[in-house]
Structures are given as C-alpha cells and as structure tokens.
Write an enzyme that holds these catalytic residues in place. Structure first.
Site, mmCIF file in Angstrom:
data_model
loop_
_atom_site.group_PDB
_atom_site.id
_atom_site.type_symbol
_atom_site.label_atom_id
_atom_site.label_comp_id
_atom_site.label_asym_id
_atom_site.label_seq_id
_atom_site.Cartn_x
_atom_site.Cartn_y
_atom_site.Cartn_z
ATOM 1 N NE ARG A 6 -3.492 0.642 0.248
ATOM 2 C CZ ARG A 6 -4.441 1.203 0.971
ATOM 3 N NH1 ARG A 6 -5.107 0.511 1.849
ATOM 4 N NH2 ARG A 6 -4.744 2.479 0.814
ATOM 5 N NE ARG A 62 -0.297 1.650 -18.946
ATOM 6 C CZ ARG A 62 -0.400 0.457 -18.389
ATOM 7 N NH1 ARG A 62 0.672 -0.172 -17.954
ATOM 8 N NH2 ARG A 62 -1.566 -0.129 -18.273
ATOM 9 C CB CYS A 73 -7.443 5.322 -12.301
ATOM 10 S SG CYS A 73 -5.744 5.521 -12.849
ATOM 11 C CD GLU A 76 -9.809 5.957 -1.745
ATOM 12 O OE1 GLU A 76 -10.612 5.711 -0.817
ATOM 13 O OE2 GLU A 76 -8.896 5.194 -2.073
ATOM 14 N NE ARG A 88 -6.536 6.409 0.897
ATOM 15 C CZ ARG A 88 -7.209 7.560 0.983
ATOM 16 N NH1 ARG A 88 -7.663 8.156 -0.114
ATOM 17 N NH2 ARG A 88 -7.442 8.113 2.154
ATOM 18 C CE1 TYR A 106 -1.082 4.988 3.389
ATOM 19 C CE2 TYR A 106 0.646 3.432 3.969
ATOM 20 C CZ TYR A 106 -0.646 3.691 3.591
ATOM 21 O OH TYR A 106 -1.519 2.650 3.391
ATOM 22 N NE ARG A 114 -2.978 2.037 8.380
ATOM 23 C CZ ARG A 114 -3.123 0.758 8.022
ATOM 24 N NH1 ARG A 114 -3.764 0.432 6.925
ATOM 25 N NH2 ARG A 114 -2.625 -0.182 8.799
#
Length: 119
Positions: A6, A62, A73, A76, A88, A106, A114
C-alpha cells in the site's frame, strides 16, 4: 509469494503536473524501498480522492516503464472530512519475502492516514 503493498501521497493541487509528479514520487519510493522491478509487479490499483480529476494517476506509472503491467484508476468514496488531494495505490507483487518485510509508503500529508505503518 504474492504480496500487496500500500501507499499514498497528498498532492499539492488538482493539476496534471502535480498529480503526475506526486504519483511518480510515490511509485518510485514504493519500488525502491521494496527493491522491486516492473517484472515483480502483477498489477496496481490507483485511487484518487474525488477532488483530483486533472489526470489519471496510472499515467505516471506508464511513464516509469509499467508498459505491460495491468493498471486501473478509481475514485475514492467522498467521505466528509477526509484528507483532500490524495492518491493511493495497492500494488500486487511477486516477492520471496515475508509479509513483515514489505514496506508500505505514505508520503507528504498522507503520512497522517497510516501513522502505524508509515515509514
């Protein structure tokens, strides 16, 4: 073994260059910290907060050489009070490392998402 990594970054503005620059930084950090090449990557899911519409985050990957890696893609969900301008990713990779050695990344303001796993 297949592992999921992540990561997230808060970009400066809903601007094509800001999105591409931020995602380039994020993907580069994920790849570097986890000692990966594009050959290790199975697929990557990118999401963006609803306030980011100026460019597809996958374009940055890419441009980094993810030519034959499946990328997608999505937006959210629009949660009131959520951190704005965040991209994210969840990368699925093949590595011979235990889960505890995977480094989630992050960056910038997204560290607040997080704090338990941000490095």
């Amino acid at each position: 073994m297949v592992r999921a990594i992540r990561g997230a970054i808060q970009v400066e503005a809903n601007d094509r260059d800001a999105i591409l620059s931020g995602v380039t930084e994020l993907v580069t950090e994920v790849m570097g910290r986890n000692r990966l090449t594009t050959e290790d990557v199975i697929s990557v899911i990118f999401t963006a907060t609803p306030d980011l519409t100026a460019e597809f985050p996958a374009l940055a990957a890419r441009k980094l050489g993810f030519h034959d890696v499946p990328l997608i893609c999505a937006s959210e969900i629009d949660v009131p009070g959520a951190l704005p301008r965040v991209v994210r990713l969840m990368a699925h990779v093949e590595v011979d490392r235990p889960r505890q050695e995977v480094q989630h990344v992050y960056l910038r303001g997204a560290v607040a998402l997080r704090v338990d796993i941000a490095q």
